[in-house]
Scaffold this active site. Structure first.
Site, short mmCIF file in Angstrom:
data_model
loop_
_atom_site.label_atom_id
_atom_site.label_comp_id
_atom_site.label_asym_id
_atom_site.label_seq_id
_atom_site.Cartn_x
_atom_site.Cartn_y
_atom_site.Cartn_z
N HIS A 29 48.49 35.08 33.11
CA HIS A 29 47.97 35.94 32.04
C HIS A 29 49.11 36.58 31.25
CE1 HIS A 29 43.55 36.99 33.01
NE2 HIS A 29 43.87 36.05 33.89
N ASP A 74 37.29 26.81 32.68
CA ASP A 74 37.01 27.57 33.91
C ASP A 74 35.93 28.61 33.67
OD1 ASP A 74 37.02 29.13 36.19
OD2 ASP A 74 38.94 30.09 35.75
N ARG A 100 39.12 48.22 37.76
CA ARG A 100 38.74 47.31 36.67
C ARG A 100 37.26 46.97 36.77
NH1 ARG A 100 41.03 41.21 35.53
NH2 ARG A 100 39.08 40.53 34.56
N ASN A 149 34.37 30.29 35.94
CA ASN A 149 34.28 31.19 37.09
C ASN A 149 32.97 31.03 37.87
OD1 ASN A 149 36.36 33.23 35.37
ND2 ASN A 149 36.70 33.01 37.55
N HIS A 174 46.78 30.35 40.44
CA HIS A 174 45.84 31.21 39.73
C HIS A 174 46.54 32.50 39.31
CE1 HIS A 174 43.24 34.84 40.23
NE2 HIS A 174 42.47 34.18 39.41
N SER A 175 46.02 33.13 38.29
CA SER A 175 46.59 34.42 37.91
C SER A 175 45.51 35.36 37.42
CB SER A 175 47.61 34.19 36.79
OG SER A 175 47.37 35.02 35.68
N ASN A 176 45.79 36.61 37.55
CA ASN A 176 44.98 37.65 36.94
C ASN A 176 45.94 38.48 36.09
OD1 ASN A 176 42.77 39.62 36.68
ND2 ASN A 176 41.96 38.48 38.40
N LYS A 208 39.29 29.99 29.40
CA LYS A 208 38.37 30.74 30.25
C LYS A 208 36.97 30.60 29.66
CE LYS A 208 38.84 32.66 33.21
NZ LYS A 208 38.63 32.51 34.65
N HIS A 246 37.53 42.54 29.35
CA HIS A 246 38.57 43.34 29.98
C HIS A 246 38.56 44.76 29.44
CE1 HIS A 246 41.46 39.98 31.54
NE2 HIS A 246 40.19 39.61 31.64
O1 GKR Z 1 40.97 37.92 33.77
O2 GKR Z 1 38.98 37.53 32.99
C1 GKR Z 1 39.94 37.26 33.73
C2 GKR Z 1 39.83 36.04 34.61
O3 GKR Z 1 38.55 35.56 34.62
C3 GKR Z 1 40.30 36.36 35.99
O4 GKR Z 1 39.63 37.49 36.43
C4 GKR Z 1 40.13 35.23 36.96
O5 GKR Z 1 40.39 35.70 38.23
O6 GKR Z 1 41.80 34.15 35.65
C5 GKR Z 1 41.05 34.10 36.75
C6 GKR Z 1 40.49 32.72 37.04
O7 GKR Z 1 41.18 31.78 36.83
O8 GKR Z 1 39.37 32.61 37.53
MG MG Z 2 39.62 30.41 37.82
#
Ligand code: GKR
Ligand code: MG
Length: 430
Positions: free
Chosen positions: A356, A228, A409, A230, A327-329, A200, A33
């Site tokens: 988050h 997760d 970002r 991704n 889900h969240s960011n 994550k 980040h």
């Molecule tokens: O903030 O690094 C992050 C997360 O990876 C986010 O971008 C994802 O969209 O939290 C998210 C997820 O659950 O995939």
């Molecule tokens: Mg995810």
């Protein structure tokens, strides 16, 4: 012809304020980040002077779309939620240049940008309407079915600090191995009493992440856990992790990036799979459900287009016997309040939502939201139940003015500042 309720006040003004908020050095599949990340604060003012609040993604592509769509809100009834949801509708196309961090939540289309903007307009309108009528937002959605909404403790691999000078520090420390992850989880537990944890992944070689999950399971016996990456694993890696973690995690989240591979992982291992990547818009629901690639959909009210759209998605999931969670960011308290109101109205919410929020040390509301036993208490105050801290918004907007290089970002570019020559690993990474 769309009929709107003309007995409710109309929207007289929409104010948009892009801000940059401090974000810790959280690691993910594609990088780290940035020290500051963009959000967009929306204020919708109605006749009589009541102001409703909304919050959404703040990268340039969203801000530009918000500026273009905002004038269409003015003059609408504040209760015209269906009209708001249709503003700017047109054929959806894949964005030509995909913003660097958006791949973590599926490919970005013009419609997802539009809906993400409209979600903030809708939430702000509902906040204003609730204040006008003296009822909470959850009442406008049909009423709460629970008084507390549970969130998972959202753990990240993390550096102790950003590798740049002008970053705000944090007290969470580093987490780069199983011990570090467990330490972080304990801090999360002290902070908010979380009763489930999500890690994550997609950061370290998968066996190291399996070890971290096992360490969490040892430290917090019986607690629901999730991992997760991704979509960052090959089918082979995903099968390996699924075999290792069956019975240890409550679900794996996006172990692979395609419907076919997700379906294969589930077919061969039976492990429940959640996604916020392969089902991120209505047209993606059917292929994923038909293939049995997804057992739990993680809705994000921003890119699904708001709180009513989230309830629609919940109904679709219910019809197909799929679970729903959230889900969240990176986000602030206006979004957390909106998430909590809608989650309070969904009858069959069986999994703790993601947020988050604990990672954010800056706020734009006067009273930060707290977690008790891992849950947020559903507010019964009129509207969202939050108040804008205008000084904070002004300060964070000043930062947005001062740091044009961080307005989009880009976790890959942020990683490159620490490791010059770093290349986007792409998907699959492992
Ligand atoms: O903030 O690094 C992050 C997360 O990876 C986010 O971008 C994802 O969209 O939290 C998210 C997820 O659950 O995939
Ligand atoms: Mg995810």
């Amino acid at each position: 012809e769309i009929r709107t309720d003309t007995t409710l006040p109309t929207i007289t003004e929409v104010r948009l304020t892009p801000i940059l908020i401090a974000d810790p050095p959280l690691l993910n599949l594609s990088g780290v980040h940035q020290p500051y990340t963009p959000r967009l604060i929306v204020e919708v003012e109605i006749e009589g002077g009541i102001v409703g609040l909304g919050e959404t993604y703040g990268d340039t592509v969203y801000f530009e779309r918000a500026k273009a769509l905002a004038p269409e809100l003015v003059g609408q009834s504040v209760g015209a939620v269906n009209t708001i949801g249709g503003i700017g509708q047109e054929a959806s196309t894949l964005l030509e240049a995909q913003p660097a961090a958006s791949g973590l939540r599926g490919a970005l289309t013009t419609d997802k940008v539009r809906l993400s903007v409209l979600s903030a307009f809708e939430v702000a309108a509902l906040d204003a309407l609730g204040q006008q009528l003296g009822v909470p937002v959850h009442a406008l959605l049909g009423g709460k079915v629970r008084d507390h909404v549970e969130y998972s403790g959202y753990l990240f691999y993390k550096w102790a600090e950003h590798p740049v000078e002008d970053a705000l520090g944090d007290d969470w420390g580093a987490a780069l191995d199983p011990d570090g992850v467990v330490r972080q989880a304990r801090k999360f537990f002290e902070y908010g009493g979380f009763r489930s944890f999500k890690l994550k992944g997609g950061v370290l070689p998968p066996d190291e992440e399996i070890a971290a999950i096992r360490a969490l399971a040892d430290e917090f016996p019986g607690m629901p856990l999730r991992l997760d990456p991704n979509g960052g694993w090959t089918l082979r890696t995903a099968l390996h992790v699924a075999q290792e973690l069956t019975g240890v995690v409550e679900y794996l989240e996006d172990p692979t990036a395609t419907v076919a591979d997700m379906a294969e992982v589930h077919r061969r291992t039976g492990i429940p799979l959640a996604t916020n990547m392969i089902v991120t818009a209505l047209n993606e629901v059917r292929p994923a459900f038909d293939a049995d690639a997804v057992q739990i959909v993680l809705s994000d009210h921003h890119y699904w287009g708001g709180l009513f759209a989230t309830r629609d998605l919940a109904a679709v999931c219910r019809a197909y016997g799929r679970g729903l969670s959230m889900h969240s960011n990176t986000h602030l308290g206006i979004s957390l309040a909106a998430m909590t109101h809608v989650a309070a109205t969904v009858p069959d919410l069986e999994y703790a939502c993601d947020s988050h929020y604990p990672w954010q040390r800056e706020e734009v509301i006067t009273t930060p939201i707290t977690f008790t036993d891992g849950a947020v208490t559903v507010s019964d105050a009129p509207g969202l139940g939050v108040t804008l801290d205008r000084d904070a918004v002004a300060r964070l907007h000043e930062r947005w003015n001062a740091m044009p290089e961080l307005r989009d970002r880009d976790d890959i570019a942020a990683m490159r500042r620490a490791k010059p020559g770093f290349e986007d690993p792409g998907i699959p990474k492992y």
